[in-house]
Structures are given as C-alpha cells and as structure tokens.
Design an enzyme around this catalytic site. Structure first.
Site, PDB file in Angstrom:
ATOM      1  N   ARG A   1       0.759  -1.025   0.163  1.00 53.79           N
ATOM      2  CA  ARG A   1       0.130  -0.105   0.049  1.00 53.79           C
ATOM      3  C   ARG A   1       0.769   1.307   0.045  1.00 53.79           C
ATOM      4  NH1 ARG A   1      -1.615   2.439   4.079  1.00 53.79           N
ATOM      5  NH2 ARG A   1      -2.061   0.476   5.388  1.00 53.79           N
TER       6      ARG A   1
ATOM      7  N   TYR B   1     -15.653  15.557 -17.524  1.00 56.40           N
ATOM      8  CA  TYR B   1     -16.287  13.993 -17.416  1.00 56.40           C
ATOM      9  C   TYR B   1     -17.005  13.927 -16.396  1.00 56.40           C
ATOM     10  CZ  TYR B   1     -15.666   8.947 -16.773  1.00 56.40           C
ATOM     11  OH  TYR B   1     -16.037   7.744 -16.528  1.00 56.40           O
TER      12      TYR B   1
ATOM     13  N   ASP C   1      -6.563  17.234 -16.526  1.00 57.48           N
ATOM     14  CA  ASP C   1      -7.150  15.975 -16.875  1.00 57.48           C
ATOM     15  C   ASP C   1      -6.630  15.757 -18.306  1.00 57.48           C
ATOM     16  OD1 ASP C   1      -8.042  13.472 -17.852  1.00 57.48           O
ATOM     17  OD2 ASP C   1      -9.847  13.642 -16.297  1.00 57.48           O
TER      18      ASP C   1
ATOM     19  N   LYS D   1      -7.819   4.194 -20.037  1.00 60.28           N
ATOM     20  CA  LYS D   1      -8.006   4.596 -21.473  1.00 60.28           C
ATOM     21  C   LYS D   1      -6.774   4.248 -22.299  1.00 60.28           C
ATOM     22  CE  LYS D   1     -11.854   5.954 -19.664  1.00 60.28           C
ATOM     23  NZ  LYS D   1     -11.990   7.238 -19.245  1.00 60.28           N
TER      24      LYS D   1
HETATM   25  C1  LIG Z   1     -12.445   7.745 -18.037  1.00 58.14           C
HETATM   26  C2  LIG Z   1     -12.154   9.156 -17.623  1.00 58.14           C
HETATM   27  C3  LIG Z   1     -12.117   9.284 -16.377  1.00 58.14           C
HETATM   28  C4  LIG Z   1     -12.152   8.214 -15.274  1.00 58.14           C
HETATM   29  O1  LIG Z   1     -11.280   7.486 -15.327  1.00 58.14           O
HETATM   30  P1  LIG Z   1     -11.704   5.946 -14.771  1.00 58.14           P
HETATM   31  O2  LIG Z   1     -10.203   5.109 -14.800  1.00 58.14           O
HETATM   32  O3  LIG Z   1     -12.870   5.461 -15.449  1.00 58.14           O
HETATM   33  O4  LIG Z   1     -11.907   5.912 -13.314  1.00 58.14           O
HETATM   34  C5  LIG Z   1     -11.800  10.580 -15.819  1.00 58.14           C
HETATM   35  N1  LIG Z   1     -11.377  11.535 -16.797  1.00 58.14           N
HETATM   36  C6  LIG Z   1     -11.586  11.424 -18.020  1.00 58.14           C
HETATM   37  C7  LIG Z   1     -11.418  12.601 -19.115  1.00 58.14           C
HETATM   38  C8  LIG Z   1     -11.964  10.054 -18.549  1.00 58.14           C
HETATM   39  O5  LIG Z   1     -12.277   9.769 -19.913  1.00 58.14           O
END
Ligand SMILES: *Cc1c(COP(=O)(O)O)cnc(C)c1O
Length: 393
Positions: free
Chosen positions: A58, A111, A183, A208
């Site tokens: 952890r 998002y 992000d 992603k």
């Molecule tokens: C998918 C996504 C998230 C969240 O990510 P997870 O891995 O599903 O928790 C946050 N920001 C963007 C732009 C995303 O496409």
C-alpha cells in the site's frame, strides 16, 4: 532440501522468489502485499532513506514504481503517483490539495464522474466548485479573481472535443496564486504535456489510452516533487493504490503507446473528413477540421495530430442513432475510449447520463450525438463499417 518441515509450514512458505544469475527482460509481477526485511537495522535504514526497498504494497510496490517512473518521464515531471482508477487519481489529487473552506474552479464540460464528485461529494467536505466555460478566457479570468485554491480543466473535453488553452490559463492562475490541474486523458502525453505549458498537475485515466487494451482500470497523476509527495501520502492513507498486476498491464500498454496514438490519430483524421461530407451527418466535432472553434490552438499545441476521438451528430436524431448503432458490425458500442479497437459511445445515455435533460442541452449533448474513439484497425475497414451503418440509419 533443508530440514524436513511439516506440511502446514511448507504450504505457508510457498511462492518465494526463484534464485537466479540472470534477470528477466520484462519485470516480473511482484504480486506481493509485503516484503521480507533481513534485519531490524535494515528496517531503520529503509525508513530513514539509507537503503532502497519495498516494505508494504500500500506504501509502494516495484510494478507500481516502474509505472510511476515511466509516466513521470512521459509527462516531463519530477515524479508521478499511480492510483486504482482515473477517478481515484482525480479525487486523491484534489483531496491532497484542498481543505475545507477552499473553492475550486472547474470546466463546465468535465467528465461526468468528475462533475458528480465535485458537486455532490467534495461539497459535503466544505469545498465548493464554480463551473466555467474554459474556452472563454475572460470568464476564466473573472472566476480566478476570487482566488480559488485551484482550477481543474481537461486538455481536450469530452464529448465535444473542445481544447483548453492551458498556457494562458496557467499564466492567469499563477499571477493570482491559483494552482492548475489538468486531466490529460484525451490528449495523452504524446500530443500534449501540460506541465511544459505551465500546469501544476497532469493526470490520466490509465484505463484509456495508456493501458490501451480494454483490460485494466487505473489512474496516474504527475507533478513537481512537493505536490506528488502530498498526493502519495493521501493515496496511502485513503488506500486507493494500484494493484501490481494492473500496473504491469499499464506498463505493457505504454510500450506501444506512440505507435497506437499515431495510427489512431491518422484513422480519426480520415473518419472526420469522411463524416464531414456525409449527407446524414449534421455536425462533426474534431479539432483537426478547419471549422473547429479552436482549430488554430490545436495546430499550435498538439504537434500536428488532432487526437483519436471524433464526435458527430446524426441529422435524424435519437432514432437514427439507434439504427446506426445496430447497423455497425466491426465497431462496438462500449462506454470507454482510447482502446486498440474502435468503439462508439452515446454520451447522453452513458458518460453524461447523470445530468438532467436541461443540463445536457446546455452542453449540446443531444440524442443524435455519437462519440467515436478510433482504434488501430485499417482506416478503410472503419470507413466501410461507418458507411454501411449510415446507409441503414
Ligand atoms: C474515463 C475518464 C475518467 C475516469 O477514469 P476511470 O479510470 O474510469 O476511473 C476521468 N477523466 C476522463 C477524461 C476520462 O475519460
């Protein structure tokens, strides 16, 4: 064999490392929650930084550290921290930077999950968020005047693929002592490195494009060392750390990231051109098209590529969308993006489902809107599948 042991002791000790004079080229998966330490003196050395090593997963784990090092390099950061998901990356990053009474400014097109976190969860901790259209720099400047703790933006927004001028926003924010969190999931470090444009934190849903094979959930955030140190402490305390196998899969994905991004961007360019001439399509949102509202910013900042996402609107609305989706063969309906396979999603029914009809309308998310994430198949097969589904829609 040393002394013969009782069968219960043999079972309990099973799974220790294999001694070897050679080393594996691909790091093994250290699927170990804890590490054996040889002496109490070493315990002191480890905690006081005189020895390097792992104690408890952890806190840190070899596979997770390997991922963190490569992401720091990709984003040109001092360090990075890995999380159990993209949402954990956003949540823990924010928790490590704000305290009760602070305010956040955030993009109005974030998002869906991030939007929900800010509105319904951080607000319960006494952290209020003001939303602003981040493509309107005057509006952004006004919100920064009231000195929020930080501004949270997406480098490329989802689903309408608007760009954020990170360099200008970072300048305005820093003049007022406001930190900038980006992000960067939809751009990837291949197209854009927010820290080089002045941002303080860049983060990704590694689920992603970094993972890229639809088989792992994870997140990463990269920044200066003082910021990542605070994030790492929060991550340990909240326990939202990444699993070693997940880290290993994401590192394996990163090996081919440049090739995948290159090919997927090429495919998206071909798709955007094809769709913009199609009679059944009423709008195409793609930063590579000259009529995109921030085409110039895209040309100046994305290094000659325009992303692997194309969002478009069917002139026939929701009913056409439904028959279009049924008419696809190779391209799958799936609520994610950035994978090796081309996928589509329907924002109104998935990523933006938590918004009311009115909120969706303000953002331009209608029932005929389809978001396509290009994969690495051959462009001609993607175009053929789209053409045949459009003919049936
Ligand atoms: C998918 C996504 C998230 C969240 O990510 P997870 O891995 O599903 O928790 C946050 N920001 C963007 C732009 C995303 O496409």
């Amino acid at each position: 064999m040393p002394n013969a042991r009782d069968i219960a002791s043999i079972c309990a000790a099973a799974g220790a490392d294999m001694p070897s004079d050679t080393r594996p080229l691909s790091a093994p998966i250290y699927q170990s929650s804890v590490f054996e330490i040889d002496s109490l003196e070493t315990v002191d050395d480890l905690y006081e930084g005189r020895a390097e090593g792992f104690i408890y997963s952890r806190d840190s784990n070899p596979n997770v550290s390997i991922l963190e090092k490569v992401v720091a390099q990709l984003e040109n950061a001092d360090d990075s921290v890995a999380f159990a998901s993209g949402m954990a990356a956003i949540g823990i990053t924010l928790l490590s930077m704000v305290e009760s009474g602070n305010r956040i400014v955030a993009g109005s097109e974030l998002y869906g999950g991030t939007n929900l976190m800010l509105r319904q969860h951080l607000s319960k901790l006494g952290v209020e968020t003001q939303f602003v259209d981040t493509t309107d720099l005057d509006a952004v400047e006004q919100t920064l005047d009231s000195q929020p703790r930080l501004i949270l933006v997406e480098s490329i927004t989802n689903p309408l693929l608007r760009l954020t001028d990170i360099e200008s926003i970072s300048q305005m924010a820093h003049q007022r002592g406001v930190q900038v969190v980006v992000d960067n999931t939809l751009a990837s470090p291949l197209l854009l490195r927010p820290l080089e444009l002045g941002a303080d934190v860049t983060l990704h849903s590694a689920t992603k494009n970094l993972g890229g094979h639809s088989d792992v959930t994870g997140g990463v955030a990269a920044a200066r060392a003082d910021i990542t140190m605070a994030m790492r402490q929060s991550n340990r305390v909240w326990g939202s750390v990444l699993d070693p196998f997940a880290a290993w899969l994401i590192v394996r994905g990163i090996k081919t990231l440049p090739l995948r991004v290159e090919k997927a961007c090429e495919n998206a360019f071909a798709v955007a051109q094809f769709l913009s001439d199609h009679p059944k399509i009423s709008a195409v949102h793609y930063p590579g098209l000259p009529d995109h509202p921030q085409h110039k910013l895209a040309v100046d900042t994305l290094g000659g590529r325009f992303g692997w996402m194309v969002t478009f609107e069917l002139a026939g609305g929701g009913r056409s969308a439904s028959s279009f989706v049924k008419g696809l063969d190779m391209i799958k309906l799936a609520a994610s993006l950035g994978e090796a396979q081309t996928t589509i999603s329907h924002p109104a029914k998935t990523s933006h489902r938590s918004l009311t009809g009115d909120e969706q309308a303000v953002l331009g998310i209608r029932n005929g809107l389809i978001r396509l994430s290009c994969g690495i198949e051959s462009a001609s097969d993607i175009l053929a599948d789209l053409a045949s589904a459009l003919a049936k829609s």
